[in-house]
Write an enzyme that holds these catalytic residues in place. Structure first.
Site, mmCIF file in Angstrom:
data_model
loop_
_atom_site.group_PDB
_atom_site.id
_atom_site.type_symbol
_atom_site.label_atom_id
_atom_site.label_comp_id
_atom_site.label_asym_id
_atom_site.label_seq_id
_atom_site.Cartn_x
_atom_site.Cartn_y
_atom_site.Cartn_z
ATOM 1 C CG ASP A 229 38.377 38.031 34.106
ATOM 2 O OD1 ASP A 229 37.423 38.637 34.603
ATOM 3 O OD2 ASP A 229 38.549 36.796 34.249
ATOM 4 C CG HIS A 306 35.343 37.041 37.248
ATOM 5 N ND1 HIS A 306 36.278 36.724 36.290
ATOM 6 C CD2 HIS A 306 34.655 35.901 37.496
ATOM 7 C CE1 HIS A 306 36.164 35.447 35.968
ATOM 8 N NE2 HIS A 306 35.176 34.919 36.694
ATOM 9 C CB SER A 495 36.065 31.914 37.073
ATOM 10 O OG SER A 495 35.148 32.103 36.037
#
Length: 1301
Positions: A229, A306, A495
């Site tokens: 990521d 994220h 996600s």
């Protein structure tokens, strides 16, 4: 209020900044466009050199047949190329003059080659040569991936504290009722974590996917999940404990310690997060490289939070009382940052490097929450450009090595509401979701009501499973002007759905991998997730291949079924903090040998041949079993308690180098809680699923070990990735302390060991290693003696047992041809708070012996019996003893040579080098020296034999009674001395052991109801032995049992042979004979040398327990305390006549449970009437006829110091009891009858006087009671009882001589 993240608003701010800042501001805000301009300029410059060079020097010619038309996508001047012929090097195909403008690297696992061109023109020139190789698999320009979140996610609104999405708000209001029963998590699951956002229902998705159901099967294992990521918040407190650690790397030393090509990669790697080149024109970063810190970068990446959110979902730290909980317990997160240092873009070439690293460094799962970038709702109608196929081929090549290894790739489906089946059918790439490999699991999104999330991509052929993707709470990272916040919040998107599946998959791997140590089972987990899922709550099947949403509990349950017999499960038998409910526990294992049962099928039958304790408490005593006491033809059982500190799957590995003649390993078995575990024949690993933390029963059984046998045991916990040695084995003794024999009389008589032994002629009676285990308290011994100190007596060839029992060989009865001896020593320990600090350990030195604590062998020395007979020493493990209970200490010994005989026992507290004075802490109520015991304040004594009579049970039988818990209904002391005669301590009054109950209690036969029988216990301490060792007890119909000291000398299970020689000196040992189910007219007799055993006042001494220092009864039961001066009293009025035909000359039955029907009045506790002493007339209202019999008892403690005539520690106190007026008084002290009650006078004109001596410690409280039976005619309706007790030449007993009980 819950908050929602988004990325909107970022572009607007950049436009405004550009307008106000001119060219430089525009360059800073548009580094990619700037870089493109710079590359174009450089390309012109390079072509101006390269083309003339080819013209002048010549370039390699390409055959027309080799020409390949290649359409490249827009993008950077970087190519990814792969050849099926892996020996082909792309750089070798390009002319040397062009190579200087190319940076080249190769990804080892996939053989993907990366060529980074300094100018687009160079790329175009090289393209012709690269496509000429016939084994070309794919060639594509490097391409970007996307992290775009759904349109309904707004980061700015979250940071400002608000949300305007009404649909989402509606969902929020339903979360608790849907996922948590309306009140957050209710704690009804087997395992409940204490993380706040789980407990309050914010993490609804954990219960929705049945994560708690999965927790019932496993708490995870060190499964490594690579989070590929944008990096994470490396300091987040809910993530730091879960980070994977590269054990081969020394942090921050600037060295590639493990030679894997990466420096200081402690928790993963940052592949493109560091600027490695700057533009000469703009001064801005133009090239990114790697570094060791995979943290996210808020300065360049708008979605820097994220990765932090994704990591928390998969493996946030559980049960730490803060924030959120991840799905999987115990997993490790490998952090691989793939976003670049300029804009946070993710490029395929960097992702492929991360895949290679994950494969190389041991990841079992990769979690990829990124994909392609399409317009929302994209619906193509034409075929995709050809380069899409190249993109997909590149991902296939990059992921195939992981598939071959068994690494599961969990990837998100994307958030554009696209039909992925349509995309795939038209040749569009959406990687990695549309990569068709058996290990790539694509995850779509669902909402809390099990509907398809409005933004989620879908496809019944291309997306495998659904997972919650709306309002998903997890860890977050906020950087506000350099101020870092480790925070939490919800996000939406596939996600989030993917790492929920990743964590669930990790739990499945923890279970499956524990079976054989192989955690690379991605395809098996893929199948479990896709095929074992939930029945969704939505109106129609979900548009995924499984048509359903993830159910982690159902999938892991199926995994346990697939393991079959390999997975045994059970619950702890003791809690983590609950100590084993046994009298004594040891650090080690009980080692028992069996000769019956199945040597080759683990079956145990019958009692063991021998049992000892194997010390396994430290590296000095490791759990590798290489020495055994017995070998062929036995089944060895090694049993203990095992502490499993967490629920989940534990792995047990036992290995051996021992083989049979045919080369196969000798059989062995592992059992937990009595269940046999299935051993993997290859890895020798067995699994057990602990349902809760605590103590479990554990056992190893080994068949016929050989002298060369060696077995090693290692354990692996659910949260560990390696096996380790375990030292915490805890062996159990009996559930309750062996305690004192029931005939022991509540008195600490002495601090000695009682010793019984036999001399042996080893020519006719050889000693073997099994001899020790045959020595019991029922063995026939010829000799009895005692010793106090087992530590300081020097070794002497002339001593039978030096170091503990100093007995010369001449004293054992020459001319016996004795060359050896065997026997046992016995005493007791009663730990009390403050007496010494538990636990204890014992060191024993001998030529062959066993030390037993509560019947468990804690030291076993048998080796000298197999070799030279030289004494050796061994130390027990630490022994934890229950306090306020008597623990038996028995030392069995066998000395093959009197000249080398050594016997020594030492004791110390664990953790201390201080040796305890053993004789000061042992306790023996079975043997004593009366005068010395009295002087030390332990007890008083009087001569004679005590006869205690017990009534049978309601069914007319009696099989046992315990002196410490059962009160006799009649108590008589023998011999009966003539009336009016003073009984002195060494008086000549005597009798014989031949009498009936009727002769002692006239009228008992006539007064006994039909069917009622009696039990009789006769006891005393005696300083002699039985002639020739022969004891006779009659009647045998009464099932008599006899004991001398601590051994049984007659009766069922006994030897019927008493010691013939006592070397006690002035010591006395307990002599007890019990009869059962007797009629009152049966004559009871104990015979020695053909005649009844004499009863006298000198050779028989009755101990009287008290409270001086410590009393056996009060120490063990803690029920009696000394109160204020005066005697507590109570009276009983029989309803009619006498109490159940109570005979005239015994009174004790009046206050047993059988007198419950009698009326009781004036109990001290209720009426507070206290008798001042035992020389008063006690009056009270009569509730019955004035001629009614009545009984009064006075309880208290006698204080000899009140009559002391000097400074002596002990004195003979002469006591006198006087009865008149039709009264009869019985006096009991301790458990001994001092004065038998005389016959009541029929006319009231007679009186009775008894005078007797008691040898008492001066500083003591002696528990006593007096019962007076009165038949006085009372015309004034006033009942009276007269107590008249005094000490001769001193005076009557008043309140100064009594204290209440």
């Amino acid at each position: 209020m819950n908050k929602i993240y988004s990325e909107k608003g970022i572009e607007d701010s950049t436009v405004l900044a550009a307008r106000s800042g001119g060219l430089i501001s525009w360059v800073r805000l548009h580094p990619r466009s700037t870089a493109a301009c710079v590359v174009a300029i450089l390309s012109i410059l390079v072509l101006s050199v390269a083309l003339p060079a080819c013209t002048i020097l010549g370039c390699p010619k390409k055959s027309p047949s080799q020409a390949t038309t290649m359409v490249l996508s827009p993008g950077p001047s970087r190519l990814l190329v792969h050849y099926l012929n892996t020996s082909v090097d792309a750089l070798d195909l390009i002319p040397a003059i062009l190579r200087q403008y190319i940076d080249f690297s190769r990804i080892n696992s996939s053989d993907i080659q990366i060529l980074n061109f300094q100018a687009e023109a160079i790329l175009q020139q090289a393209l012709t040569y690269l496509t000429s190789e016939e084994s070309l698999n794919f060639l594509t320009r490097d391409f970007n991936m996307s992290l775009v979140l759904p349109n309904n996610t707004n980061i700015q609104e979250l940071l400002s504290g608000g949300t305007t999405d009404t649909t989402l708000q509606s969902i929020l209001s339903q979360l608790s009722s849907i996922a948590s029963g309306g009140n957050g998590n209710d704690g009804s699951k087997m395992r409940v974590v204490n993380d706040p956002f789980y407990l309050n229902g914010s993490q609804y998705y954990i219960d929705l996917v049945n994560g708690t159901g999965a927790w019932e099967y496993t708490s995870g294992a060190p499964v490594v999940v690579a989070i590929i990521d944008v990096g994470i918040d490396m300091g987040h407190p809910d993530l730091v404990p879960s980070l994977w650690v590269n054990s081969g790397e020394i942090p921050d030393n600037g060295i590639d310690d493990d030679n894997n090509g990466f420096v200081d990669d402690l928790n993963g790697y940052n592949f493109a997060g560091q600027c490695t080149g700057y533009s000469n024109v703009t001064g801005m970063c133009s090239q990114c490289g790697g570094n060791s810190i995979p943290s996210s970068d808020s300065s360049v990446d708008p979605e820097y939070y994220h990765g932090t959110h994704v990591a928390g979902l998969a493996g946030g730290t559980q049960d730490n009382g803060i924030g959120i909980t991840g799905l999987a317990f115990g997993i490790k997160l490998m952090i691989l940052r793939v976003s670049d240092c300029m804009t946070g873009a993710i490029q395929a070439s960097v992702v492929f490097q991360a895949y290679d690293y994950a494969l190389k460094m041991g990841a079992h799962i990769i979690s990829c929450s990124f994909g392609a970038s399409y317009a929302y709702g994209f619906t193509p109608s034409t075929l995709a450009p050809s380069y899409h196929a190249q993109w997909t081929a590149a991902y296939v090549s990059a992921l195939r090595p992981l598939s071959e290894k068994g690494i599961l790739a969990v990837v998100s489906a994307g958030n554009e509401a696209i039909d992925m089946d349509l995309l795939s059918s038209l040749g569009y790439s959406y990687c990695p979701c549309l990569v068709n490999l058996s290990n790539v699991l694509c995850v779509g999104g669902t909402d809390p009501e099990d509907n398809l999330a409005s933004f989620s991509n879908f496809g019944v052929e291309t997306v495998q499973i659904g997972s919650p993707a709306v309002q998903i709470y997890s860890t977050l990272y906020q950087n506000s002007s350099g101020v870092i916040s480790h925070t939490y919040g919800p996000l939406n998107g596939t996600s989030m759905a993917a790492p929920i599946v990743s964590g669930s998959a990790a739990m499945m791997l923890s279970l499956l991998g524990a079976a054989d140590g192989n955690y690379y089972k991605g395809q098996q987990v893929y199948s479990l997730i896709e095929n074992y899922h939930s029945a969704v709550n939505g109106p129609s099947p979900l548009p995924f291949h499984s048509r359903a949403r993830l159910d982690a509990g159902a999938a892991i349950y199926q995994a346990s079924i697939q393991l079959g017999a390999a997975l045994t499960q059970g619950a702890a038998i003791y809690g983590l903090t609950s100590p084993p409910a046994s009298s004594v526990t040891f650090s080690g294992m009980l080692e028992s040998y069996y000769t019956s049962g199945g040597l080759y099928n683990s079956t145990i039958l019958g009692p063991p041949l021998d049992t000892t304790l194997r010390n396994i408490s430290s590296p000095n005593y490791p759990p590798s079993f290489s020495t055994f006491k017995y070998y062929k033809g036995v089944l060895v059982s090694l049993k203990s308690l095992l502490l499993l500190t967490q629920p989940g799957v534990w792995s047990f590995q036992i290995s051996t180098t021992t083989t049979t003649a045919t080369g196969t390993a000798l059989p062995f078995w592992l059992l937990v809680n009595g269940q046999q575990l299935l051993l993997n024949s290859t890895t020798q690993v067995a699994l057990f699923m602990a349902q809760n933390p605590g103590w479990y029963s554990f056992e190893i059984r080994i068949s016929s070990p050989s002298p060369s046998s060696r077995y090693s045991l290692a354990l692996k916990s659910p949260s560990s990735n390696k096996f380790s040695t375990y030292y915490g084995f805890l062996a159990e003794g009996p559930l309750a302390a062996v305690g004192l024999p029931d005939y022991a009389q509540n008195a600490n008589l002495s601090n000695v060991w009682q010793v019984f032994y036999n001399p042996l002629n080893i020519t006719t009676q050889p000693i073997s290693i099994s001899t020790l285990s045959t020595i019991t308290t029922a063995t026939a011994f010829h000799f009895a003696t005692a010793t106090q100190d087992t530590t300081n007596i020097p070794t002497q060839a002339s001593s039978l047992l030096s170091g503990g029992i100093s007995i010369s060989t001449s004293s054992i009865g020459k001319p016996l041809a004795a060359t050896a001896a065997l026997g046992l020593m016995q005493t007791f320990l009663i730990p009390t708070p403050g007496s010494w600090r538990n636990p204890l350990s014992f060191t024993v030195t001998c030529t062959g012996c066993q030390l037993l604590v509560d019947g468990v062998v804690v030291v076993d020395i048998y080796e000298p019996l197999l070799s030279d007979g030289i004494a050796i020493s061994k130390t027990s493990p630490c022994l934890a003893l229950t306090i306020n209970q008597a623990h038996s200490l028995v030392l069995r010994f066998a000395s093959p040579s009197l000249s080398q005989a050594v016997l020594k026992v030492q004791c110390m507290m664990c953790g201390s080098a201080l040796q305890l004075d053993l004789h000061k802490i042992i306790y023996n109520p079975l043997i004593w020296q009366p005068e010395a015991s009295v002087a030390s304040g332990n007890s008083a004594f009087i001569g004679g034999l005590q006869v205690d009579v017990y009534r049978s049970t309601t069914n007319g039988t009696m099989t046992s009674f315990a002196a410490q818990s059962t009160r006799a209904i009649y108590k008589v002391r023998l011999p009966t001395c003539p009336s009016m005669t003073e009984e002195t301590i060494n008086g000549t009054c005597s009798g014989t052991w031949s009498f009936s109950l009727e002769s002692l209690l006239p009228g008992i036969t006539a007064g006994t109801p039909v069917g009622v029988t009696y039990g009789v216990r006769c006891w005393t301490t005696w300083n002699q032995g039985f002639t020739n060792g022969v004891i006779a007890v009659t009647p045998t119909a009464g099932n008599p049992v006899a004991y001398l000291g601590g051994i049984q000398i007659y009766g069922s299970g006994g030897s019927n042979l008493a010691p013939s020689t006592t070397l006690l000196g002035n010591m006395y040992q307990m002599l007890v004979v019990d009869w059962f189910d007797l009629n009152p007219d049966t004559v009871l007799s104990v015979q020695n040398n053909g005649g009844p055993l004499p009863i006298d006042l000198v050779n028989m001494r009755l101990p009287i327990g008290g409270l001086a220092n410590v009393s056996g009864y009060d120490l063990m039961n803690a029920t009696v305390v000394v109160g204020k001066p005066g005697a507590s009293t109570a009276s009983t009025f029989p309803p009619e006549g006498d109490i159940f035909a109570l005979v005239d000359n015994d009174l004790s039955r009046a206050f047993t449970a059988e007198s419950a029907a009698a009326a009781a009045v004036n109990v001290n506790g209720s009426s507070n009437i206290v008798l001042p002493g035992l020389d008063v007339m006690y009056s009270y209202p009569s509730l019955q006829s004035p001629t009614q019999l009545h009984y009064t008892i006075a309880n208290g403690f006698f204080l000899p110091s009140a009559f002391s005539s000097g400074n002596n520690l002990s004195e003979a106190v002469t006591i006198q009891v006087f009865d008149t007026d039709q009264s009869s008084t019985m006096l009991v002290m301790g458990n001994v009858t001092l004065r038998n009650a005389p016959l009541l006078s029929a006319t009231g004109s007679n009186y009775s006087v008894s005078t007797f001596q008691v040898f008492c410690p001066v500083a003591a409280f002696l528990r006593a009671y007096a019962i007076c039976k009165t038949s006085t005619i009372d015309y004034n309706n006033i009942a009276t009882t007269t107590f008249n007790v005094s000490t001769v030449s001193v005076g009557p007993w008043s309140a100064q001589q009594w204290s209440q009980s």
